[in-house]
Design an enzyme around this catalytic site. Sequence first.
Site, short mmCIF file in Angstrom:
data_model
loop_
_atom_site.label_atom_id
_atom_site.label_comp_id
_atom_site.label_asym_id
_atom_site.label_seq_id
_atom_site.Cartn_x
_atom_site.Cartn_y
_atom_site.Cartn_z
N CYS A 2 34.84 19.18 52.44
CA CYS A 2 35.10 20.53 51.92
C CYS A 2 36.33 21.17 52.56
O CYS A 2 36.59 20.98 53.74
CB CYS A 2 33.91 21.43 52.18
SG CYS A 2 32.41 20.82 51.44
N ARG A 27 41.90 15.81 51.47
CA ARG A 27 40.67 15.61 52.22
C ARG A 27 39.57 15.00 51.37
O ARG A 27 38.55 14.55 51.91
CB ARG A 27 40.17 16.96 52.76
CG ARG A 27 41.10 17.57 53.78
CD ARG A 27 40.82 19.04 53.94
NE ARG A 27 39.55 19.27 54.60
CZ ARG A 27 39.41 19.62 55.87
NH1 ARG A 27 40.48 19.76 56.62
NH2 ARG A 27 38.24 19.83 56.39
N TRP A 75 32.93 18.87 48.55
CA TRP A 75 32.59 17.45 48.61
C TRP A 75 31.07 17.41 48.70
O TRP A 75 30.51 17.83 49.72
CB TRP A 75 33.25 16.83 49.83
CG TRP A 75 33.27 15.35 49.86
CD1 TRP A 75 34.09 14.52 49.14
CD2 TRP A 75 32.48 14.50 50.70
NE1 TRP A 75 33.84 13.22 49.47
CE2 TRP A 75 32.86 13.17 50.41
CE3 TRP A 75 31.48 14.72 51.64
CZ2 TRP A 75 32.28 12.08 51.05
CZ3 TRP A 75 30.90 13.64 52.27
CH2 TRP A 75 31.30 12.34 51.97
N GLU A 490 39.18 0.40 50.77
CA GLU A 490 39.29 1.85 50.58
C GLU A 490 40.10 2.21 49.34
O GLU A 490 39.69 3.08 48.58
CB GLU A 490 40.00 2.50 51.79
CG GLU A 490 39.13 2.75 52.99
CD GLU A 490 39.91 3.34 54.16
OE1 GLU A 490 39.37 4.25 54.80
OE2 GLU A 490 41.05 2.90 54.45
C1 G6P Z 1 37.36 9.04 57.51
C2 G6P Z 1 38.77 8.70 57.06
C3 G6P Z 1 39.29 7.51 57.85
C4 G6P Z 1 39.20 7.78 59.34
C5 G6P Z 1 37.79 8.17 59.76
C6 G6P Z 1 37.76 8.69 61.20
O1 G6P Z 1 36.50 8.01 57.15
O2 G6P Z 1 38.79 8.42 55.67
O3 G6P Z 1 40.63 7.26 57.49
O4 G6P Z 1 39.60 6.64 60.03
O5 G6P Z 1 37.31 9.24 58.93
O6 G6P Z 1 38.51 9.88 61.26
P1 G6P Z 1 39.21 10.44 62.56
O7 G6P Z 1 39.90 11.69 62.09
O8 G6P Z 1 38.10 10.73 63.53
O9 G6P Z 1 40.14 9.42 63.06
#
Ligand code: G6P
Length: 610
Positions: A2, A27, A75, A490
């Site tokens: 969100c 996001r 979301w 992904e």
């Molecule tokens: C989500 C994103 C990823 C990321 C993960 C951890 O799944 O889509 O790309 O690696 O969160 O996020 P962070 O901000 O903690 O690295």
Amino acid sequence: MCGIVGAVSERDVQGILLEGLRRLEYRGYDSAGMAVLNEQHTLTRYREVGKVSALETALDGQPPRGRIGIAHTRWATHGAPSQTNAHPHMSGERLAIVHNGIIENYQTLRDRLRNEGFTFDSQTDTEVVAHLIESHFQQTKDLLSAVRRATAELHGAYALAVLHADDPERLIVCRQGSPLVLGVGIGENFIASDQLALLPVTDRFMFLEEGDIAEVRRDRIDVIDRDDNPVERPVTRFEHSADAAEKGDYRHFMLKEIHEQSRVVQATMEGRLTDRRVLEQALGTDAENLLQDVRHVQIIACGTSYHAGMVARYWIEELAGIPCSVEVASEFRYRKHVIQPDTLFLCISQSGETADTLAALRQAKEAGFRAALAICNVPGSSLVRESDLVIMTQAGPEIGVASTKAFTTQLTALLLFTLALARRNGLPEAEEADMVQALRQVPGQIDQVLALDTPIARLSEAFVDKHHSLFLGRGSQFPVALEGALKLKEISYIHAEAYPAGELKHGPLALVDSEMPVVTVAPNNALMEKLRSNLEEVRARGGELFVFADEAVGLAEEPGVHVMNMPSVHPITAPIVYTIPLQLLSYHVAVLKGTDVDQPRNLAKSVTVE
Ligand code: G6P
């Protein structure tokens, strides 16, 4: 996840809110909405399923006028994506609210509010909060105290922004467990879940602490902390230029971010190295004290950041000779662990707002780890504020949901940290100097690999009609294979699994046939000969191989074996360089398949709820 935007201004806020929502699109979300209060104190709400552009179209015929408003991209967590579940949620015609997070006791509150006579239109936990605040407002006639009383009853995580037609000059906002930032303007003020949303209108930001409630008016912001004391939160300037969050000439943010990597890896090293060694003080003022006597490192992260942690484990054990454990945050936080004495707790996160990573950090602090180190890309994020020592990566805003430049800058920061730790544990000066030289060459090597873009795009054609793929790596290249597989699944939705090449015979070999492309990263390291036999095993089963290999290895192109020659790199820095071709490969497969590269389905950039 969100997104929240809000504004109190002398001008119409609709445009500011829409632009803010557009900037939060990366996001990931499924619906969008906005509520604006006009001069006659009438609250108008618009909500649409789908993209922000759908909301914009809905507004086109009848743009709401008003100088105060809130907006949201949702979301789905409680209740499917639909117009009735989209935010803002209202209580009657006078109160509107947007929320990021999860209210755990919403069912109990819903039952109670129903008994008080409130009716519910949606399945969301947020509508419960709207009615709860309204129920307090009816008694107190003051929005600030109504929010204070309501939040005292909430269990869970939230960032909230509340607007009331009977209290029309201010927004009341608060945060507990979910991010919220205030944008400071001249004669106008703003709120958002992320600074990027507000860059067109301000570069000055105030970060709320856990439990803070703020009153945001046109000409002032007042904050009270969780104990009701008035507090001053510092105003900081956004460090990156506003166009860092624009796509420029690139077709996608992901491609732009892949191409930025030599520059941002360089920026992450800057000021932290001499020709021969890592400057420990440059890792933080208290680094010397906090790194002293570290006997064990516990790494925690999620997603791509977790893969960076897995690479770091090879480095820390090999160079610093210190045991290192790595675990995904969502597992770590729900099990009992044995804490070795003098363990450094290391969280890796691009956003610094990932709910599981933050929860693990908070637990660790209570459990008595020696100190908490964060490797993070977002200044002012919760992780940065709550850690004892922080090494900032310098990736700049990362907009593509699939992380690229954040990963390679995390690896760079992790290698700097490892070398500092290794020196304390007897790494000879000459070896450190050798490693520092290797690190300094990485930006140039990244550029060499980026030059392979066109041949890699050609290779990607072989994946478009495939449903499965296998990625192999050995040693510190195994996490690189994991990261390559994650990127492919992904953004192209092709099932991709990664295995340590030595495990091939223990299962995945059964899957190998001409329909299963096998991608391998093969730098010229001590494990090359072993990897060569693994490749033979695949060839013998008719599997098609795509190998990214050091030229010096001398792998020959033959039917069923596609070889992409890579520059010669130091075995220690190889994981950084070998990540790049796998990012490009996934990118091109996704483009050919026509998927939404920057905002893949069902995924969010920053997972701020559990
Ligand atoms: C989500 C994103 C990823 C990321 C993960 C951890 O799944 O889509 O790309 O690696 O969160 O996020 P962070 O901000 O903690 O690295």
